[in-house]
Design a protein around this motif. Sequence first.
Motif, mmCIF file in Angstrom:
data_model
loop_
_atom_site.group_PDB
_atom_site.id
_atom_site.type_symbol
_atom_site.label_atom_id
_atom_site.label_comp_id
_atom_site.label_asym_id
_atom_site.label_seq_id
_atom_site.Cartn_x
_atom_site.Cartn_y
_atom_site.Cartn_z
ATOM 1 N N HIS A 1 0.836 -1.202 0.000
ATOM 2 C CA HIS A 1 0.000 0.000 0.000
ATOM 3 C C HIS A 1 0.868 1.249 0.000
ATOM 4 O O HIS A 1 2.039 1.222 0.379
ATOM 5 C CB HIS A 1 -0.945 0.007 1.204
ATOM 6 N N ASP B 1 0.756 5.468 1.113
ATOM 7 C CA ASP B 1 0.102 6.495 1.920
ATOM 8 C C ASP B 1 0.458 7.885 1.413
ATOM 9 O O ASP B 1 1.615 8.162 1.085
ATOM 10 C CB ASP B 1 0.544 6.410 3.385
ATOM 11 N N ALA C 1 -4.535 9.284 3.204
ATOM 12 C CA ALA C 1 -5.255 8.485 2.214
ATOM 13 C C ALA C 1 -4.381 7.269 1.920
ATOM 14 O O ALA C 1 -3.281 7.416 1.378
ATOM 15 C CB ALA C 1 -5.512 9.292 0.950
ATOM 16 N N ARG C 2 -4.848 6.091 2.326
ATOM 17 C CA ARG C 2 -4.070 4.858 2.115
ATOM 18 C C ARG C 2 -4.673 4.067 0.962
ATOM 19 O O ARG C 2 -5.831 3.679 0.995
ATOM 20 C CB ARG C 2 -4.047 4.009 3.375
ATOM 21 N N ASN C 3 -3.845 3.833 -0.047
ATOM 22 C CA ASN C 3 -4.285 3.108 -1.231
ATOM 23 C C ASN C 3 -3.697 1.699 -1.245
ATOM 24 O O ASN C 3 -2.484 1.516 -1.304
ATOM 25 C CB ASN C 3 -3.873 3.856 -2.498
ATOM 26 N N ASP D 1 -3.285 -1.846 -3.159
ATOM 27 C CA ASP D 1 -3.304 -2.420 -4.505
ATOM 28 C C ASP D 1 -2.788 -3.854 -4.397
ATOM 29 O O ASP D 1 -1.733 -4.192 -4.923
ATOM 30 C CB ASP D 1 -2.453 -1.586 -5.458
ATOM 31 N N THR E 1 -9.022 2.777 -1.631
ATOM 32 C CA THR E 1 -8.408 3.853 -0.859
ATOM 33 C C THR E 1 -9.247 4.161 0.367
ATOM 34 O O THR E 1 -10.472 4.324 0.266
ATOM 35 C CB THR E 1 -8.265 5.125 -1.715
#
Length: 225
Positions: free
Chosen positions: A93, A95, A115-117, A119, A139
């Motif tokens: 992930h 941030d 905002a943590r994405n 994938d 997210t």
Amino acid sequence: MKKITLAICTALASAGASADTILGFDATAGVWKPSYSGDLNNVLNGDYLKEDNNTFLQAALEHPIPLVPNILVAHSQIESEFDGINSSLDLSHTDATLYYEILDNWVNLDLGLTARNFDGSLEVMGFGNEPVTLDFAGTLPMVYGMARFDLPFTGWSIIAQGNGIEYDGDKITDLTAKIRWDFVPALDFAVEAGYRAMSIDAPELDELEPNLEIKGPYLGLSLHL
């Protein structure tokens, strides 16, 4: 001549101090070796995930402009395979954090929003050696906080840092406790050692539905400019 040289040195020192006050950059890179517990999709036991080394990167840019937040960007690689099962897990992930310095002396306190994405995915070999993939992508907004206590005249610091969110059935916490030693103060090099614990209970985020505890020690090298 001596007066001119002294004036030039004083000006350079003053410019350097002003530059550090105007803009600051801090970067950390390291290795994290976590263990796993829990389950994935209520089917696979996370206890059988291998304790592999994972890398992480973090960079922060700070400035003195009022009301404009500072910026922190971080990336954590979290990849592992199951013992005895031909399957692999990826919970990597990135941030993006906007934060403010609430305190800035021997006690430092930062607060902000992240905002943590994610994938990531879980890949399992099914019948006929056909891979079955369950995605874990999306997210999430998270609360961010960092507290740092500098031990005067020692070069040592104690730091607690973390993110957390609980919303709509999903709950994620990511906490780190670490000790930092500025072993080359003149060059702003530091080494960090600590323990990171991440809990992911996210049945609503995507189809993977993880309920995992990921925790273990890490070691990092930091540079401040």
